[in-house]
Design a protein around this motif. Structure first.
Motif, PDB file in Angstrom:
ATOM      1  N   GLU A   1      -8.929  -7.022   0.839  1.00  0.00           N
ATOM      2  CA  GLU A   1      -7.959  -5.950   1.030  1.00  0.00           C
ATOM      3  C   GLU A   1      -7.062  -6.247   2.230  1.00  0.00           C
ATOM      4  OE1 GLU A   1     -11.120  -2.553  -0.577  1.00  0.00           O
ATOM      5  OE2 GLU A   1     -10.491  -2.569   1.520  1.00  0.00           O
ATOM      6  N   SER A   2      -6.032  -5.427   2.422  1.00  0.00           N
ATOM      7  CA  SER A   2      -5.132  -5.609   3.554  1.00  0.00           C
ATOM      8  C   SER A   2      -5.882  -5.348   4.860  1.00  0.00           C
ATOM      9  CB  SER A   2      -3.933  -4.661   3.448  1.00  0.00           C
ATOM     10  OG  SER A   2      -4.351  -3.304   3.489  1.00  0.00           O
TER      11      SER A   2
ATOM     12  N   ARG B   1     -12.715  -5.085   5.241  1.00  0.00           N
ATOM     13  CA  ARG B   1     -11.595  -5.175   4.304  1.00  0.00           C
ATOM     14  C   ARG B   1     -11.266  -6.638   3.983  1.00  0.00           C
ATOM     15  NH1 ARG B   1      -8.289  -0.389   4.291  1.00  0.00           N
ATOM     16  NH2 ARG B   1      -6.347  -1.582   4.303  1.00  0.00           N
TER      17      ARG B   1
END
Length: 378
Positions: free
Chosen positions: A287-288, A282
């Protein structure tokens, strides 16, 4: 990717000092024989990971529970990282977390792994850690890094108008050491608390920049092999070969941070390892970074390029049964000549994390360091 996850055995001849006892987690009552015969020192690096949708307070409570757990297991230090504006990591206010964890424990050293010094005014860092040292004397570590610990926009928000490349790190470090050391003649600005607190400093890095600086200043050096394994051998070699004795250390002291997951079997540990693998996946996707539950296989989740990138970043990971982990730790210590291992363990279930750290403590107790010469304390 590197800047987001950057972070923190003295051997001396029989006639000279090696390192201040408090910086090794040893007491002044420790004898030369005891210190020479000690097993592998191990410590913890905590990024205070959160799960999807949970409040930060819950992750912080888990960190407190873990700190108490590893203190009972004999771990030397509990270090907290510094990261900003990263969803999934609740470690932005590092000194606050250090104080909270130190208050919940009794003997383990608590510190930063690390404070990203270019983000902060050295005077403020000295005041913060001087205050922590005043409250918890002899238990506070100050690990320092030069990376921002976040992306460019957040970096600008943290230190508007300052240089962005980290080249000012040596000057910032010198200023900080001035505030933490004895008052100098004609010194106009003083850190109160902080002045003459002599909070132990360790330089952190993922390249040879901090290795070079730590060697020149005679300071301990912690290498971030938990996300930059390829540079470990060169940085460790450079640090040891270029090390200059100082009032802090007469001989080099190398700490190495590595991901470790220990479980009942290799297969069980590898399944738990898919949680940090997913987090790195991620990360490279932007992404988070909340922890996700483990999966049976990563193959459906990543492309070949992504797989190679994640495996490269986690190349130093030691994952498996007790026997596998012991072999991995022994190889790390022998290859890198590490004096201490900082264990980075992130699993989705807190119970798995607690169990892994307990297993590693038992394993480390069976690994005896063999110093080339006698270790002495100041």
């Amino acid at each position: 990717m590197t800047h987001r996850l950057e972070i923190t055995r003295a051997a001396a001849d029989g006639g000279v000092a090696a390192v201040a006892p408090h910086s090794l987690g040893l007491t002044r009552k420790t004898t030369t024989v005891q210190a020479t015969a000690q097993s592998l020192p191990i410590s913890v690096l905590d990024l205070v990971p959160t799960r999807v949708g949970e409040p930060a307070g819950r992750a912080i409570a888990r960190s407190v529970e873990l700190a108490r757990h590893v203190e009972q297991l004999g771990y030397k230090r509990y270090w907290v990282a510094e990261h900003h504006a990263i969803q999934g990591l609740a470690c932005s206010a590092t000194p606050v977390l250090i104080g909270h964890i130190a208050a919940a424990t009794k003997t383990i050293r608590v510190g930063s792994g690390g404070v990203m010094l270019p983000n902060h005014a050295p005077l403020v860092v000295a005041e913060q850690f001087g205050t922590l040292e005043a409250i918890y004397p002899g238990r506070i570590d100050l690990g320092l890094g030069r990376a921002p610990g976040s992306d460019f926009q957040t970096m600008r928000a943290l230190r508007r108008g300052l240089a962005q490349d980290g080249d000012d790190f040596p000057a910032l470090l010198e200023e900080l050491r001035t505030y933490l050391g004895p008052e100098r003649p004609a010194q106009l600005v003083k850190a109160i608390p902080g002045q003459n607190s002599n909070v132990p400093i360790t330089l952190l890095g993922s390249s040879d920049f901090s290795a070079q600086l730590a060697a020149a200043l005679g300071l301990p050096f912690a290498f971030a092999a938990h996300f930059a394994p390829d540079a470990l051998d060169a940085a460790a070699k450079f640090y040891r070969e270029r090390f200059q004795p100082s009032e802090v250390l007469q001989n080099p002291y190398l700490l190495v941070a590595v991901p470790v997951i220990a479980a009942s079997t290799d297969a069980a540990a590898q399944r738990l390892f898919t949680a940090p693998q997913q987090r790195f996946l991620r990360l490279i996707r932007g992404e988070s970074l909340e922890l996700l539950p483990p999966v049976d296989s990563m193959e459906p989740l990543w492309s070949d390029i992504e797989k190679a990138a994640v495996e490269n970043r986690l190349g130093a990971a030691i994952v498996g049964s007790d026997a596998t982990v012991q072999a991995g730790l022994e190889k790390l210590v022998n290859d890198a000549h590490a004096d201490e291992v900082i264990v980075v363990t992130d699993t989705y279930e807190h119970s798995d994390r607690m169990d892994s750290y307990e297993r590693v403590a038992r394993i480390a107790a069976e690994i005896n360091l063999v110093p080339n010469v006698e270790r002495r304390l100041k």
